[in-house]
Scaffold this active site. Structure first.
Site: not given
Length: 275
Positions: A2-3, A95, A113, A156
């Site tokens: 998911p984003e 899970h 995970r 940056r």
DNA sequence: CGTTACCCCTGGAGGC
DNA sequence: TGCCTCCAGGGGTAAC
């Protein structure tokens, strides 16, 4: 998995079911997620009424109330997490780590995970939690402007793509949508963040917004009684311009999409269309 | 301070 | 069939 768009679609699916609902009980089968769940969590959650379902970056926030006491449940889906509603009598799978039991159904958190997180914050201002306090701007908010991003990146010198994925700067842009947004803006993922002109940041910011908004719209159209974060074969990826398309023709110029590795993550781009 | 390497964890895919 | 390696949409920390 998911984003920001997937989490937002998840939030949209949860909200109508959870708003005003009371958590009757909670079950923790596996406390060892990204942050260890305290043994006291089920007792903390029992009897809480959910008064708001919000999102901050990739975090879901369930604001709760129990008498005079308020708090928020912070949920992160990690790479492989998902939430779904299941019947009260459905046996848990391998899970399925956490259950929130409501009157007529269970909201079940699964995460193979275990990079995901379920964290309780006691108090009214969950934004002050250390996990949230360090987060950058919301890309769909008015604070996310080309001026702001250009200024933030002035010192940056590293490539732009990993910068877009840094949640301390701007939240919610993960590995897929970083590549997709740069493709849409015609900017190379390798370009130094401080060597992108203001004019091109004026392209990038709307490209990010549009990419995220399109994904939310695509996912939001298929919400039903469960919350799907299964982007793998789902609707999110169908429209990918470059992600996972190494060697395939660019949808704009026909040239081959290239795959490289940046900061340990795969990046996809069109070397001809993106400069 | 900015940037990168590595780690957390399980499962699926593909090579041998 | 098994074993090995690599890869996966996140993020925290340590080290350069």
């Amino acid at each position: 998995m998911p984003e920001l768009p997937e989490v937002e679609v998840c939030r949209l699916g949860l909200e109508p079911e959870l708003l005003g609902a009371e958590i009757r009980a909670a079950t923790v089968r596996q406390p060892r997620l990204r942050h260890e769940l305290p043994a006291s969590l089920p007792a903390t959650l029992a009897g809480q009424q959910i008064v708001a379902v919000r999102r901050r970056g990739k975090y879901l926030l369930l604001d709760c109330q129990r008498g005079k006491e308020v708090g928020s449940l912070i949920i992160h889906l990690g790479m492989s997490g998902n939430l779904r509603f299941v019947p009260l009598d459905q046996a848990p799978g391998k899970h399925d780590h956490v259950d929130l039991v409501f009157a007529g159904q269970i909201l079940r958190f699964a995460d193979p995970r275990r990079f995901g997180a379920v964290v309780w914050y006691a108090g009214a201002q969950v934004e002050r939690h250390p996990l949230l306090a360090v987060l950058g701007v919301e890309p769909l908010s008015d604070d996310f402007t080309a001026d702001w991003l250009a200024a933030a990146n002035a010192r940056r010198s590293g490539p732009i793509k990993p910068v877009l994925m840094d949640g301390h700067l701007v939240v919610g842009i993960g590995n897929i949508y970083a590549s997709e947004s740069l493709f849409r803006a015609g900017i190379s993922p390798l370009r130094a963040a401080n060597r992108i002109s203001r004019q091109r940041y004026e392209l990038l910011v709307p490209a990010i917004r549009q990419t995220l908004a399109d994904a939310i719209a695509a996912g939001g159209s298929s919400i039903r009684d469960y919350v799907h974060s299964d982007g793998g074969a789902g609707c999110f990826q169908i429209q990918a311009g470059v992600y996972d398309r190494a060697g395939q023709p660019c949808l704009r110029c026909g040239g081959p999409i290239r795959q490289i590795r940046q900061a340990g993550r795969s990046t996809y781009y069109c070397p001809a269309c993106q400069r």
